[in-house]
Scaffold this motif. Sequence first.
Motif, PDB file in Angstrom:
ATOM      1  N   TRP A  25      42.899  41.788  19.754  1.00  9.56           N
ATOM      2  CA  TRP A  25      42.872  41.364  21.162  1.00  9.56           C
ATOM      3  C   TRP A  25      41.347  41.593  21.665  1.00  9.56           C
ATOM      4  O   TRP A  25      40.869  42.583  21.394  1.00  9.56           O
ATOM      5  N   PHE A  26      40.809  40.562  22.154  1.00 11.35           N
ATOM      6  CA  PHE A  26      39.501  41.026  22.846  1.00 11.35           C
ATOM      7  C   PHE A  26      39.609  41.611  23.935  1.00 11.35           C
ATOM      8  O   PHE A  26      40.640  41.236  24.801  1.00 11.35           O
ATOM      9  N   GLU A  27      38.785  42.363  24.469  1.00 13.80           N
ATOM     10  CA  GLU A  27      38.824  42.873  25.794  1.00 13.80           C
ATOM     11  C   GLU A  27      37.475  42.515  26.491  1.00 13.80           C
ATOM     12  O   GLU A  27      36.417  43.033  26.146  1.00 13.80           O
ATOM     13  N   ILE A  28      37.574  41.437  27.042  1.00 19.64           N
ATOM     14  CA  ILE A  28      36.046  40.760  27.425  1.00 19.64           C
ATOM     15  C   ILE A  28      35.969  41.199  28.931  1.00 19.64           C
ATOM     16  O   ILE A  28      36.672  40.607  29.723  1.00 19.64           O
ATOM     17  N   PRO A  29      35.140  41.985  29.208  1.00 20.44           N
ATOM     18  CA  PRO A  29      34.595  42.364  30.663  1.00 20.44           C
ATOM     19  C   PRO A  29      34.388  41.120  31.368  1.00 20.44           C
ATOM     20  O   PRO A  29      33.680  40.293  30.919  1.00 20.44           O
ATOM     21  N   LEU A  30      35.036  41.242  32.545  1.00 20.14           N
ATOM     22  CA  LEU A  30      34.689  40.053  33.403  1.00 20.14           C
ATOM     23  C   LEU A  30      33.335  40.230  34.171  1.00 20.14           C
ATOM     24  O   LEU A  30      33.231  41.039  34.815  1.00 20.14           O
ATOM     25  N   PRO A  31      32.722  39.271  34.173  1.00 21.77           N
ATOM     26  CA  PRO A  31      31.335  39.327  35.077  1.00 21.77           C
ATOM     27  C   PRO A  31      31.678  39.658  36.503  1.00 21.77           C
ATOM     28  O   PRO A  31      32.688  39.069  37.125  1.00 21.77           O
ATOM     29  N   PRO A  32      30.912  39.909  36.963  1.00 18.94           N
ATOM     30  CA  PRO A  32      31.223  40.509  38.724  1.00 18.94           C
ATOM     31  C   PRO A  32      31.128  38.839  39.353  1.00 18.94           C
ATOM     32  O   PRO A  32      30.388  38.058  38.881  1.00 18.94           O
ATOM     33  N   GLY A  33      31.695  38.888  40.470  1.00 20.64           N
ATOM     34  CA  GLY A  33      31.570  37.796  41.126  1.00 20.64           C
ATOM     35  C   GLY A  33      32.722  37.715  42.371  1.00 20.64           C
ATOM     36  O   GLY A  33      33.700  38.683  42.158  1.00 20.64           O
ATOM     37  N   GLU A  34      32.497  36.797  43.328  1.00 14.87           N
ATOM     38  CA  GLU A  34      33.303  36.950  44.292  1.00 14.87           C
ATOM     39  C   GLU A  34      34.997  36.519  43.729  1.00 14.87           C
ATOM     40  O   GLU A  34      34.964  35.384  43.128  1.00 14.87           O
ATOM     41  N   HIS A  35      35.693  37.405  44.466  1.00 15.96           N
ATOM     42  CA  HIS A  35      37.061  37.173  43.971  1.00 15.96           C
ATOM     43  C   HIS A  35      37.428  37.327  42.511  1.00 15.96           C
ATOM     44  O   HIS A  35      38.518  36.775  41.796  1.00 15.96           O
ATOM     45  N   LYS A  36      36.569  38.042  41.726  1.00 13.74           N
ATOM     46  CA  LYS A  36      36.790  38.238  40.447  1.00 13.74           C
ATOM     47  C   LYS A  36      38.183  39.018  40.381  1.00 13.74           C
ATOM     48  O   LYS A  36      38.997  38.909  39.427  1.00 13.74           O
ATOM     49  N   GLN A  37      38.602  39.957  41.349  1.00 10.14           N
ATOM     50  CA  GLN A  37      39.854  40.591  41.277  1.00 10.14           C
ATOM     51  C   GLN A  37      40.928  39.847  41.257  1.00 10.14           C
ATOM     52  O   GLN A  37      42.108  39.843  40.677  1.00 10.14           O
ATOM     53  N   VAL A  38      40.817  38.450  42.114  1.00  5.20           N
ATOM     54  CA  VAL A  38      42.085  37.732  41.909  1.00  5.20           C
ATOM     55  C   VAL A  38      42.267  37.081  40.651  1.00  5.20           C
ATOM     56  O   VAL A  38      43.234  36.907  40.094  1.00  5.20           O
ATOM     57  N   PHE A  39      41.268  36.506  40.140  1.00  4.35           N
ATOM     58  CA  PHE A  39      41.161  36.148  38.607  1.00  4.35           C
ATOM     59  C   PHE A  39      41.854  37.130  37.689  1.00  4.35           C
ATOM     60  O   PHE A  39      42.550  36.945  37.107  1.00  4.35           O
ATOM     61  N   GLN A  40      41.346  38.404  38.067  1.00  6.33           N
ATOM     62  CA  GLN A  40      41.775  39.272  36.897  1.00  6.33           C
ATOM     63  C   GLN A  40      43.270  39.709  37.138  1.00  6.33           C
ATOM     64  O   GLN A  40      44.175  39.938  36.119  1.00  6.33           O
ATOM     65  N   ASN A  41      43.924  39.508  38.384  1.00  6.34           N
ATOM     66  CA  ASN A  41      45.163  39.705  38.760  1.00  6.34           C
ATOM     67  C   ASN A  41      46.015  38.572  38.101  1.00  6.34           C
ATOM     68  O   ASN A  41      47.236  38.854  37.571  1.00  6.34           O
TER      69      ASN A  41
END
Lengths: 421, 180
Positions: free
Chosen positions: B99-115
Amino acid sequence: MQAKRIDRRHWLRQSFTVGLRSSLLYSGISLSALGCKRDRQRQENGPVMLDNEPVLRFPDKVPMRVVNDRPPCLETPWRYYRDDFTPNEAFYVRWHLQSIPTRIDSANWRLKIGGHVQKSLELSLADLRQFEVVQLAAVNQCSGNSRSLFGPRVTGAQWGNGAMGNAMWAGVPLKTLLDKAGIRAGAIDVSFDGLDQGPLASVPDFVKSLPLDIARRPEVLVAYEMNGAPLPILNGFPVRLVVPGYYATYWIKSLSQIIVHEQTYTGYWMTKAYLIPATNNANENPDRLSKSMIPIHQMNVRSFFTMPEELQQVRKNQLVKLAGIAFDGGSGIAKVEISADRGKSWQQTELGKNHGNYSFRRWSALWQNSEEFTKLLENNKATWLVKATNNKGEEQPMESIWNRGGYMRNGVESWSVEVVG
Amino acid sequence: MQNHTPILPETAKENSDSYRYPHRMVIVYTLFLLMGASIIAWVSLQNRYNREDDESLDYFKEVSSKNLSGRDPHLDKNSETKTNLKEKSLGVVSLYYPWFEIPLPPGEHKQVFQNHCLVCHSPQLVFNQPPHLKSEVWKGVVHKMVANYGANISALEEEQIVTYLLALQLFRDYQAKNVP
């Protein structure tokens, strides 16, 4: 000592994964876009990127382009189409739901057949092998093969042309099993479910169905062998449905349940997904979407170049051997033609060994540069087109079709080499 | 008084170990260094061995671009797995896949995407969608996850995720320009 060793391994694995993480930044979006030099160095230790996409080796597979890692969607490298049969190790992989089978005990595995039948069955692998085995060469092509080449582009798994493969399948005709169970009067539809599951209960299970008359065709198999070997688990071990001529969405992997229905089966993956416009060759206009949609079914006719290497250099007067593959939804390939003048004139090619109407059919042609052709060179690039016609007289369109789902692309393909000297 | 250090007679001087064998200490130090070096070498070789030994890491192994144009050199190893598979065809077949662990680029509402967007599939499926999708298209995709697949996302969160997805395009553009 042992414990320590394991610890160290664990740590190693973790740190390696961290390295992988940073290298995989390149798979789509990159933090190193911020200019972090360290990441760039680390990438050298990571998987090779093709067109900014990761190429990785999954279990029992050669390194393949990873269209998606979870669930796995892997694309066959182009050079493997130089064989009439696509090796299992290079056969493309396409799963929809995250919980794919990762451990199958073949001794306990059973194929259940039920619904509108006289007698429900539970068959083991050994039971399946008791029936007379049928072998058949057939192309398995994803409905969305070549989706990334659509214009305008559409969402979905972004396949190049490598979501297809040809294999020699061996197994039991589905009809034999249905007859054994005894289809009751009034049955019209048969649904197929595999061992994969949605990650949440709200995700519809991947179940597909075929009208009974299609399901009872003699060539539809429950296959336990692919190119003379058990199916790789990523391609549907221990058995998968083989529906020659139909798109791969019906070829349920790790098949576990077959149900015969009195009504048309209306699950999500039949009525909401994998729909095509009910138009000629599934074509529609992006600005005027078709109102009438039907489930995708039979494959249309396609052909490709596999030789020479794309953009390879050839001498001005060199005799060049061109070759490739052609296939359709089961009527068989009648002819394959190539054009060196962008479709003004066509030259017939020679067809290779016939492995049956559902198989890849190899075509080849020798080509020598001519005066007229030299005039057509653009930046010293020679470009050919290839067009196949099937036994029903259907030929590939010069302009590729478009539809919102990104399905059934089959336009005439072009191929260029560089002419030097 | 002036001469605290007794002046050794020539003979005594010659008899002192370090005088007579000036190389001995050098040899001892060298031996120490060699021992140290070989311990380090051994440890790192061990690590290396472990890496190759570890099947789960096998699949992460890098592939050189050369390998992509010829037959895969790992195939030999593969055929071993194949025979295993054959033998196991009435046994247990299992799969361990990366499985890839792709770090998410910073950005507004990144946390919502991540959740919400990593629950059912890899972000890879999201990130390699066609570039420059219009916001209506992203809206449609996000809503499809809710309407068709039952993602537990509020209307507000849907909007926030679309904002994040649109901002990602900047990263893609930057990457296309700057990463060779």
